[in-house]
Design a protein around this motif. Structure first.
Motif, PDB file in Angstrom:
ATOM      1  N   LEU A 182      13.368   1.880  -3.099  1.00 41.11           N
ATOM      2  CA  LEU A 182      12.961   1.360  -4.412  1.00 41.11           C
ATOM      3  C   LEU A 182      11.442   1.202  -4.498  1.00 41.11           C
ATOM      4  O   LEU A 182      10.914   0.173  -4.891  1.00 41.11           O
ATOM      5  CB  LEU A 182      13.690   0.047  -4.735  1.00 41.11           C
ATOM      6  N   ILE A 183      10.760   2.261  -4.076  1.00 37.93           N
ATOM      7  CA  ILE A 183       9.301   2.344  -4.206  1.00 37.93           C
ATOM      8  C   ILE A 183       9.028   3.554  -5.091  1.00 37.93           C
ATOM      9  O   ILE A 183       9.682   4.592  -4.930  1.00 37.93           O
ATOM     10  CB  ILE A 183       8.650   2.489  -2.814  1.00 37.93           C
ATOM     11  N   ASP A 184       8.104   3.428  -6.018  1.00 38.40           N
ATOM     12  CA  ASP A 184       7.769   4.538  -6.920  1.00 38.40           C
ATOM     13  C   ASP A 184       7.109   5.650  -6.109  1.00 38.40           C
ATOM     14  O   ASP A 184       5.991   5.502  -5.637  1.00 38.40           O
ATOM     15  CB  ASP A 184       6.820   4.023  -8.022  1.00 38.40           C
ATOM     16  N   VAL A 185       7.837   6.754  -5.943  1.00 41.18           N
ATOM     17  CA  VAL A 185       7.292   7.872  -5.160  1.00 41.18           C
ATOM     18  C   VAL A 185       7.104   9.114  -6.053  1.00 41.18           C
ATOM     19  O   VAL A 185       7.213  10.251  -5.598  1.00 41.18           O
ATOM     20  CB  VAL A 185       8.181   8.200  -3.928  1.00 41.18           C
ATOM     21  N   SER A 186       6.804   8.860  -7.323  1.00 43.06           N
ATOM     22  CA  SER A 186       6.625   9.984  -8.256  1.00 43.06           C
ATOM     23  C   SER A 186       5.339  10.757  -7.962  1.00 43.06           C
ATOM     24  O   SER A 186       5.222  11.928  -8.305  1.00 43.06           O
ATOM     25  CB  SER A 186       6.635   9.478  -9.699  1.00 43.06           C
ATOM     26  N   LYS A 187       4.363  10.102  -7.320  1.00 45.93           N
ATOM     27  CA  LYS A 187       3.125  10.801  -6.943  1.00 45.93           C
ATOM     28  C   LYS A 187       2.882  10.566  -5.457  1.00 45.93           C
ATOM     29  O   LYS A 187       2.815   9.423  -5.000  1.00 45.93           O
ATOM     30  CB  LYS A 187       1.936  10.240  -7.741  1.00 45.93           C
ATOM     31  N   ILE A 188       2.748  11.666  -4.720  1.00 49.84           N
ATOM     32  CA  ILE A 188       2.529  11.560  -3.271  1.00 49.84           C
ATOM     33  C   ILE A 188       1.276  12.336  -2.887  1.00 49.84           C
ATOM     34  O   ILE A 188       1.100  13.484  -3.280  1.00 49.84           O
ATOM     35  CB  ILE A 188       3.769  12.072  -2.508  1.00 49.84           C
ATOM     36  N   ASP A 189       0.409  11.668  -2.135  1.00 55.70           N
ATOM     37  CA  ASP A 189      -0.865  12.266  -1.737  1.00 55.70           C
ATOM     38  C   ASP A 189      -0.847  12.540  -0.237  1.00 55.70           C
ATOM     39  O   ASP A 189      -0.756  11.621   0.569  1.00 55.70           O
ATOM     40  CB  ASP A 189      -2.002  11.297  -2.099  1.00 55.70           C
ATOM     41  N   LEU A 190      -0.932  13.821   0.132  1.00 53.11           N
ATOM     42  CA  LEU A 190      -0.892  14.214   1.545  1.00 53.11           C
ATOM     43  C   LEU A 190      -2.284  14.459   2.127  1.00 53.11           C
ATOM     44  O   LEU A 190      -2.417  14.743   3.316  1.00 53.11           O
ATOM     45  CB  LEU A 190      -0.091  15.512   1.707  1.00 53.11           C
ATOM     46  N   THR A 191      -3.315  14.370   1.293  1.00 50.45           N
ATOM     47  CA  THR A 191      -4.656  14.756   1.764  1.00 50.45           C
ATOM     48  C   THR A 191      -5.182  13.783   2.818  1.00 50.45           C
ATOM     49  O   THR A 191      -4.788  12.617   2.867  1.00 50.45           O
ATOM     50  CB  THR A 191      -5.675  14.809   0.609  1.00 50.45           C
ATOM     51  N   THR A 192      -6.073  14.304   3.643  1.00 49.88           N
ATOM     52  CA  THR A 192      -6.683  13.476   4.680  1.00 49.88           C
ATOM     53  C   THR A 192      -8.030  14.086   5.058  1.00 49.88           C
ATOM     54  O   THR A 192      -8.376  15.164   4.578  1.00 49.88           O
ATOM     55  CB  THR A 192      -5.761  13.369   5.915  1.00 49.88           C
ATOM     56  N   THR A 193      -8.780  13.368   5.885  1.00 46.24           N
ATOM     57  CA  THR A 193     -10.020  13.962   6.404  1.00 46.24           C
ATOM     58  C   THR A 193      -9.962  13.989   7.926  1.00 46.24           C
ATOM     59  O   THR A 193      -9.459  13.047   8.553  1.00 46.24           O
ATOM     60  CB  THR A 193     -11.290  13.192   5.968  1.00 46.24           C
ATOM     61  N   VAL A 194     -10.456  15.076   8.484  1.00 45.75           N
ATOM     62  CA  VAL A 194     -10.516  15.243   9.934  1.00 45.75           C
ATOM     63  C   VAL A 194     -11.974  15.525  10.293  1.00 45.75           C
ATOM     64  O   VAL A 194     -12.552  16.495   9.799  1.00 45.75           O
ATOM     65  CB  VAL A 194      -9.591  16.393  10.379  1.00 45.75           C
ATOM     66  N   LEU A 195     -12.556  14.638  11.091  1.00 45.28           N
ATOM     67  CA  LEU A 195     -13.981  14.726  11.460  1.00 45.28           C
ATOM     68  C   LEU A 195     -14.864  14.901  10.224  1.00 45.28           C
ATOM     69  O   LEU A 195     -15.858  15.616  10.240  1.00 45.28           O
ATOM     70  CB  LEU A 195     -14.218  15.881  12.446  1.00 45.28           C
ATOM     71  N   GLY A 196     -14.456  14.250   9.130  1.00 42.19           N
ATOM     72  CA  GLY A 196     -15.254  14.302   7.904  1.00 42.19           C
ATOM     73  C   GLY A 196     -14.910  15.463   6.984  1.00 42.19           C
ATOM     74  O   GLY A 196     -15.460  15.549   5.886  1.00 42.19           O
ATOM     75  N   PHE A 197     -14.016  16.342   7.393  1.00 43.19           N
ATOM     76  CA  PHE A 197     -13.631  17.480   6.543  1.00 43.19           C
ATOM     77  C   PHE A 197     -12.332  17.177   5.823  1.00 43.19           C
ATOM     78  O   PHE A 197     -11.350  16.790   6.448  1.00 43.19           O
ATOM     79  CB  PHE A 197     -13.478  18.756   7.383  1.00 43.19           C
TER      80      PHE A 197
END
Length: 371
Positions: free
Chosen positions: A52-67
């Motif tokens: 019961l958490i709104d999961v309509s928008k999911i963000d997978l992005t991340t940064t690795v060593l600043g990239f």
């Protein structure tokens, strides 16, 4: 046949590839206990999903060593990719770039750093084996830097090649039409036939067994690139890696190809993460075949994962399209796992989302009073 998961590519690769090539990619060291355990250990970690958490928008992005990358799923260095497919590392580089993620190029690639750079834009790391001739190493690191590579992944678990019995039986050597492209001009590009594994003989002849922590410092004197130490499995070595100025750690057992009976990387991960105390990012490779595996690694504190064998198997099966498909499937499975666990971004993934077989039994809250 429609491919519905990453593991299905292995059987197709086995049909397509010569036995010597398939066995080289697929096998592990000695009894191959760690090879099995790299997979099995994931299967013993279970989820504690939140609902019961709104999961309509999911963000997978991340940064690795600043990239900034599109997801915490990256490509590990694997040698001799043209043995799997004529396009080899070119295809892998294009697939990684299209997926918005990082490719790590092996020292023992069948395409040079310059050739891979020529495939177009993309964030690329360079995996380094340290040769006895340090001029060769310095030259190679400079070439990787000039070709736009963004980090060095220093492999530290291979002073000697592990005992890979399939390669000994097959008298493994590189097919005659391929060379170690990064070393071609240095007369180190050819691998001779041997009475056992040609690669093992090559390594004992060329790779520096004296490699030690002081060489991590030495590398920093010859390059400005951040150095990831690849092959750490203990808290002790994690602390030394931090003191030595490493920019990150890759928890790796070399795809179970070096010392057999080391733990699965997912089992060693938490020890390393705790010792790192957040002072540098910790990554994992080994055994990842599902989006659920990616989630489990992140729940145990990894900043991202690298995949190796799924790349060469899918490359053998379908070339660039295969590698793209592997990255797409893992991404979609990981996104699904996040949604069904109640997580909308990577920072939402916590240790409480999983239970492992080394956890203390949970003390459940006492029954609430009746209202």
């Amino acid at each position: 046949m429609e491919i519905t998961n990453v593991s299905e590519y292995e059987a197709i690769a086995k049909q397509k590839l010569p036995k010597m090539a398939f066995d080289y990619y697929a096998s592990g060291a000695e009894d191959q206990w760690t090879l099995q355990e790299n997979r099995n250990a994931f299967s013993r970690i279970l989820f504690r999903p939140r609902i019961l958490i709104d999961v309509s928008k999911i963000d997978l992005t991340t940064t690795v060593l600043g990239f900034k990358i599109s997801m915490p799923i990256m490509i590990a260095p694997t040698a001799f990719q043209k043995m799997a497919h004529p396009e080899g590392e070119y295809a892998t580089a294009r697939a990684a770039s299209a997926a918005g993620t990082i490719m790590t190029l092996s020292s023992w690639a069948t395409s040079s750093v310059e050739e891979v750079a020529s495939t177009g834009p993309g964030i690329r790391f360079f995996q380094l084996y340290v040769y006895k001739d340090r001029n060769v190493v310095a030259q190679l690191v400079r070439r990787a830097e000039r070709a736009g590579f963004k980090a060095i992944a220093l492999t530290v678990d291979t002073p000697i090649l592990g005992r890979r019995e399939a390669d000994i039986k097959n008298r493994f050597t590189l097919p005659p039409f391929l060379t170690l492209k990064n070393f071609e001009g240095l007369d180190l590009g050819k691998m001779d036939k041997a009475d056992d594994s040609g690669l093992a003989s090559y390594v004992s002849g060329q790779i520096d067994r004296t490699l030690s922590w002081k060489d991590v410092k030495w590398l920093q004197t010859i390059t400005k690139l951040p150095i990831l130490v690849k092959g750490v499995l203990t808290a002790e070595d994690t602390r030394i890696a931090i003191q030595s100025g490493a920019a990150g750690i890759i928890v790796s057992n070399h795809g179970a190809r070096q010392l057999d009976y080391v733990p699965a990387t997912i089992s060693a991960l938490e020890e390393v993460v705790k010792a790192a105390e957040g002072r540098l990012p910790v990554f994992l490779d080994g055994g990842v075949r599902r989006g659920t595996d990616v989630f489990k690694a992140l729940a145990l504190g990894a900043s991202g994962i690298f995949i190796g064998r799924p790349v060469v198997f899918s490359l053998a099966a379908e070339g660039e399209a295969g590698v793209r498909n592997v990255l797409r499937m893992l991404r979609e499975e990981f996104e699904l796992t996040m949604a069904l666990s109640g997580c909308t971004s990577l920072k939402d993934i916590t240790r409480d989302h999983i239970v492992t077989d080394w956890d203390q039994p949970r003390i459940l809250p006492r029954a609430l009073p009746r209202l």
